[in-house]
Motif scaffolding. Structure first.
Motif, PDB file in Angstrom:
ATOM      1  N   ASP A   1      49.446 -61.254 -27.063  1.00  0.00           N
ATOM      2  CA  ASP A   1      48.067 -61.669 -26.764  1.00  0.00           C
ATOM      3  C   ASP A   1      47.218 -60.494 -26.282  1.00  0.00           C
ATOM      4  O   ASP A   1      46.043 -60.381 -26.642  1.00  0.00           O
ATOM      5  N   ALA A   2      47.818 -59.612 -25.484  1.00  0.00           N
ATOM      6  CA  ALA A   2      47.086 -58.436 -25.012  1.00  0.00           C
ATOM      7  C   ALA A   2      46.759 -57.503 -26.174  1.00  0.00           C
ATOM      8  O   ALA A   2      45.647 -56.958 -26.247  1.00  0.00           O
ATOM      9  N   LEU A   3      47.699 -57.322 -27.090  1.00  0.00           N
ATOM     10  CA  LEU A   3      47.439 -56.495 -28.270  1.00  0.00           C
ATOM     11  C   LEU A   3      46.304 -57.075 -29.113  1.00  0.00           C
ATOM     12  O   LEU A   3      45.401 -56.351 -29.538  1.00  0.00           O
ATOM     13  N   ILE A   4      46.357 -58.372 -29.340  1.00  0.00           N
ATOM     14  CA  ILE A   4      45.318 -59.032 -30.133  1.00  0.00           C
ATOM     15  C   ILE A   4      43.960 -58.862 -29.463  1.00  0.00           C
ATOM     16  O   ILE A   4      42.968 -58.522 -30.119  1.00  0.00           O
TER      17      ILE A   4
ATOM     18  N   GLU B   1      51.229 -61.287 -35.205  1.00  0.00           N
ATOM     19  CA  GLU B   1      50.345 -61.872 -34.182  1.00  0.00           C
ATOM     20  C   GLU B   1      50.596 -63.360 -33.979  1.00  0.00           C
ATOM     21  O   GLU B   1      50.362 -63.881 -32.890  1.00  0.00           O
ATOM     22  N   ARG B   2      51.093 -64.048 -35.000  1.00  0.00           N
ATOM     23  CA  ARG B   2      51.402 -65.482 -34.878  1.00  0.00           C
ATOM     24  C   ARG B   2      52.815 -65.731 -34.353  1.00  0.00           C
ATOM     25  O   ARG B   2      53.190 -66.874 -34.123  1.00  0.00           O
ATOM     26  N   GLY B   3      53.603 -64.666 -34.198  1.00  0.00           N
ATOM     27  CA  GLY B   3      54.964 -64.827 -33.702  1.00  0.00           C
ATOM     28  C   GLY B   3      55.971 -65.155 -34.774  1.00  0.00           C
ATOM     29  O   GLY B   3      57.105 -65.514 -34.470  1.00  0.00           O
ATOM     30  N   GLU B   4      55.598 -65.021 -36.031  1.00  0.00           N
ATOM     31  CA  GLU B   4      56.517 -65.287 -37.134  1.00  0.00           C
ATOM     32  C   GLU B   4      57.361 -64.062 -37.460  1.00  0.00           C
ATOM     33  O   GLU B   4      58.372 -64.168 -38.141  1.00  0.00           O
TER      34      GLU B   4
ATOM     35  N   GLY C   1      52.200 -47.268 -23.043  1.00  0.00           N
ATOM     36  CA  GLY C   1      52.692 -47.436 -21.679  1.00  0.00           C
ATOM     37  C   GLY C   1      51.705 -48.158 -20.778  1.00  0.00           C
ATOM     38  O   GLY C   1      52.100 -48.974 -19.943  1.00  0.00           O
ATOM     39  N   LEU C   2      50.434 -47.871 -20.954  1.00  0.00           N
ATOM     40  CA  LEU C   2      49.424 -48.514 -20.110  1.00  0.00           C
ATOM     41  C   LEU C   2      49.352 -50.013 -20.349  1.00  0.00           C
ATOM     42  O   LEU C   2      49.210 -50.790 -19.401  1.00  0.00           O
ATOM     43  N   LEU C   3      49.463 -50.418 -21.604  1.00  0.00           N
ATOM     44  CA  LEU C   3      49.398 -51.857 -21.902  1.00  0.00           C
ATOM     45  C   LEU C   3      50.588 -52.571 -21.247  1.00  0.00           C
ATOM     46  O   LEU C   3      50.401 -53.629 -20.649  1.00  0.00           O
ATOM     47  N   LEU C   4      51.775 -52.001 -21.353  1.00  0.00           N
ATOM     48  CA  LEU C   4      52.936 -52.637 -20.740  1.00  0.00           C
ATOM     49  C   LEU C   4      52.782 -52.748 -19.222  1.00  0.00           C
ATOM     50  O   LEU C   4      53.161 -53.756 -18.631  1.00  0.00           O
ATOM     51  N   LYS C   5      52.203 -51.719 -18.599  1.00  0.00           N
ATOM     52  CA  LYS C   5      51.966 -51.786 -17.155  1.00  0.00           C
ATOM     53  C   LYS C   5      50.994 -52.905 -16.812  1.00  0.00           C
ATOM     54  O   LYS C   5      51.161 -53.608 -15.814  1.00  0.00           O
ATOM     55  N   GLU C   6      49.957 -53.054 -17.631  1.00  0.00           N
ATOM     56  CA  GLU C   6      48.966 -54.106 -17.377  1.00  0.00           C
ATOM     57  C   GLU C   6      49.571 -55.493 -17.549  1.00  0.00           C
ATOM     58  O   GLU C   6      49.289 -56.387 -16.748  1.00  0.00           O
ATOM     59  N   VAL C   7      50.387 -55.660 -18.548  1.00  0.00           N
ATOM     60  CA  VAL C   7      50.987 -56.974 -18.836  1.00  0.00           C
ATOM     61  C   VAL C   7      52.043 -57.323 -17.806  1.00  0.00           C
ATOM     62  O   VAL C   7      52.182 -58.465 -17.414  1.00  0.00           O
ATOM     63  N   ASP C   8      52.780 -56.318 -17.356  1.00  0.00           N
ATOM     64  CA  ASP C   8      53.858 -56.533 -16.391  1.00  0.00           C
ATOM     65  C   ASP C   8      53.239 -56.788 -15.049  1.00  0.00           C
ATOM     66  O   ASP C   8      53.411 -57.521 -14.261  1.00  0.00           O
TER      67      ASP C   8
END
Length: 77
Positions: A16-19, A47-50, A70-77
């Motif tokens: 969802d963050a990537l989208i 993106e749909r998880g398929e 790395g920044l996105l993973l930090k934000e999501v975590d």
């Protein structure tokens, strides 16, 4: 591991963050696919998880939208 990983809450948060970041950058699935060297249907499935996002695709996706992986993973975590 396997299929359940595409259904976990943490995995879905990453997708969802990537989208959202892709949309914020006003990049279409078609343009993202071109930048990643793949086709739009693969982006849609991802993106749909398929289709499961592996680490290499994660990095390519991030770089294609101008994002530090790395920044996105930090934000999501």
């Amino acid at each position: 591991m396997g299929r359940r990983d595409t259904q976990s809450a943490f995995y879905r948060k990453i997708i969802d963050a990537l989208i959202q970041r892709r949309r914020d950058a006003e990049i279409t699935q078609w343009e993202l696919a071109r930048r990643m060297g793949t086709d739009q249907s693969q982006i849609s499935k991802l993106e749909r998880g398929e289709r499961r996002l592996d680490i290499a695709d994660y990095a390519r996706y991030c770089h294609a939208i101008g994002l530090d992986p790395g920044l996105l993973l930090k934000e999501v975590d």
